[in-house]
Design an enzyme around this catalytic site. Structure first.
Site, PDB file in Angstrom:
ATOM      1  CG  LEU A   1      42.070  39.767  45.401  1.00  0.00           C
ATOM      2  CD1 LEU A   1      43.560  39.723  45.741  1.00  0.00           C
ATOM      3  CD2 LEU A   1      41.388  38.514  45.981  1.00  0.00           C
TER       4      LEU A   1
ATOM      5  CG  ASP B   1      38.703  30.590  44.696  1.00  0.00           C
ATOM      6  OD1 ASP B   1      39.602  31.283  44.199  1.00  0.00           O
ATOM      7  OD2 ASP B   1      38.937  29.596  45.394  1.00  0.00           O
TER       8      ASP B   1
ATOM      9  CD  GLN C   1      36.731  33.069  48.911  1.00  0.00           C
ATOM     10  OE1 GLN C   1      37.727  33.008  49.589  1.00  0.00           O
ATOM     11  NE2 GLN C   1      35.517  32.910  49.410  1.00  0.00           N
TER      12      GLN C   1
ATOM     13  CG  ASP D   1      38.582  25.181  48.295  1.00  0.00           C
ATOM     14  OD1 ASP D   1      38.460  26.111  49.100  1.00  0.00           O
ATOM     15  OD2 ASP D   1      39.612  25.001  47.609  1.00  0.00           O
TER      16      ASP D   1
END
Length: 467
Positions: A32, A35, A51, A155
């Site tokens: 997967l 971001d 990510q 973040d």
């Protein structure tokens, strides 16, 4: 998974048969991806982090993967930069950003730790790139959450303003409304300055992935507010990604700005990050949507999600215009123009450019046949609304997305069609829509029909390369 294994087996991974793997969108052959992170230039190369859960298609086990490029076409074989193996980040190395400081590449990310009761303890951590190419986690820069805010605190995005160094970070207040906080670097330490002061006091319950940049002399906040209710044709995705244009005062933290505008009007766009290189702002977004994993059948192949093409940003008429970076023109293999065309068969991957004369027409529609299903694009000149309609597709998400495009006489579309992603740029970047589509079988061609004779230029596109 280790980096040597990735290098040794990369071509084998990439050559695995696939119905849906894309050719010119950055994605991983397994696991997967979400971001984009840490976008910067270091030693003459664009650094692209993201990510990555390399072990499956679930939102767990978040690493930082990365690749480098000089031209957005040829990429280094992806590697793992950060892994969730320490006590403070064992539940994920979450999003962050990067900078070059004293000739050293520095990453700042949110370390995610959860206890037995699923209570999270976020920390903001500094990591650096070592001379041998590896990465080391050096220190915890922010060890707690400020009073008045929940542990949804993540973040960090590094930026400079007025020759001062800051980072902005997404947060949720204790009253369950979203906002962003500002930290400033003073004497090699990061000090909380306070909350960014905007006109949006109650705009969603969490602001994820904030970016603070300057575009063409304008200060711009890009962020992802969660919990915004749909308003007609606005805010129709589960979570939004958009921006405010204005002016920032670094002394008072006041940000005077216009209204919130969405960055992308398609179904599959979230968590963008902007790479700032001198006077150039290049955005890369995540082609996907949180909590919608069931809409992505690529999980049957062991992978999920992609990243957008890199887009250069400019401001015109108080709107962010987005256009694919010029480097991507080198993907073009050939160009062929069809005049007064209403029926055409496309071979993917390709780019098609349409110039549609709407002078005496009120409605345009283009039907793209996806393995027997139809993806419909349409424009109503009376309402100035464009529509992307996926209701007739058998696989993946469904629905319609409407948005306004300014058209008087000519509708201009640049449509980039990959194996399972379509990015549409309207009126030279005034609006963009990114959406996934999935054929039931491997596509050999896409027939297109339009209701108005149209000038269509078709450019076959090469694939990006890893080496």
């Amino acid at each position: 998974m280790d980096n040597q294994t990735l290098k040794d087996n990369w071509q084998t991974y990439c050559n695995k048969p696939s119905i849906w793997h894309n050719k010119f969108h950055l994605e991983m052959p397994f696991g997967l991806v979400n971001d984009p992170n840490g976008l910067c230039v270091y030693n003459g190369k664009y650094q692209i982090f993201y990510q990555w859960n390399p072990t499956g298609c679930q939102h767990i086990n978040k690493h930082w993967g990365y690749t480098t490029t000089t031209d957005f076409i040829n990429y280094s074989i992806p590697q793992l930069a950060l892994a969730p193996i320490d006590d403070f980040d064992k539940n994920g190395c979450y999003s962050g950003s990067a900078r070059v400081n004293n000739n050293r590449l520095e990453l700042v990310y949110t370390a995610n730790l959860k206890d037995a009761n699923n209570i999270r303890y976020p920390r903001q951590v500094l990591a650096i790139k070592n001379d041998d190419g590896s990465f080391s986690k050096k220190e915890i820069l922010v060890d707690d959450v400020p009073s008045g805010y929940t542990t949804h605190f993540r973040d960090p995005y590094l930026f400079k303003h007025s020759n001062r160094s800051f980072f902005i970070i997404g947060a949720k207040r204790e009253n369950l409304t979203g906002c962003a906080l500002i930290y400033e670097e003073v004497n090699n330490a990061w000090q909380l300055r306070g909350e960014l002061k905007t006109d949006y006091k109650d705009f969603g319950y969490m602001w994820e992935c904030p970016n603070f940049i300057n575009i063409d002399g304008h200060d711009v906040l890009i962020f992802c507010p969660q919990g915004i209710k749909a308003q007609g044709h606005k805010y129709n995705n589960i979570y939004q990604a958009g921006y405010l244009i204005g002016k920032f005062n670094p002394d008072t933290l006041e940000f005077t700005h216009g209204e919130f505008q969405e960055l992308d009007h398609g179904f599959d766009f979230y968590a963008p990050q902007v790479l700032v290189n001198k006077n150039r702002n290049i955005l890369i977004g995540w082609i996907g949507m949180p909590e919608k994993e069931s809409e992505y059948p690529t999980t049957n192949e062991g992978w999920i999600y992609s990243l957008t093409m890199p887009r250069e940003l400019h401001i015109k008429n108080n709107i962010i215009y987005q256009t694919p970076v010029q480097e991507l023109n080198a993907l073009n293999k050939n160009n062929e123009t069809y005049l007064n065309c209403q029926d055409l068969i496309l071979n993917t991957p390709c780019k098609i450019t349409l110039d549609i004369d709407m002078t005496d027409k009120n409605y345009w529609q283009g039907d793209f046949e996806i393995g027997g299903d139809i993806l419909k694009l349409s424009f109503d000149k009376n309402t100035q609304e464009f529509c992307v309609n996926r209701d007739d597709l058998s696989l993946g998400g469904k629905g319609k997305r409407y948005f306004t495009v300014s058209v008087k006489e000519k509708l201009h579309l640049d449509i980039y069609i990959d194996t399972s992603v379509m990015e549409i740029y309207y009126q030279d970047g005034e609006a963009v829509a990114t959406s996934c589509y999935y054929a039931k079988e491997k596509l050999s061609a896409i027939p297109v029909k339009t209701n108005i004779p149209t000038s269509i230029t078709v450019s076959q596109l090469n694939s990006i390369e890893f080496n």
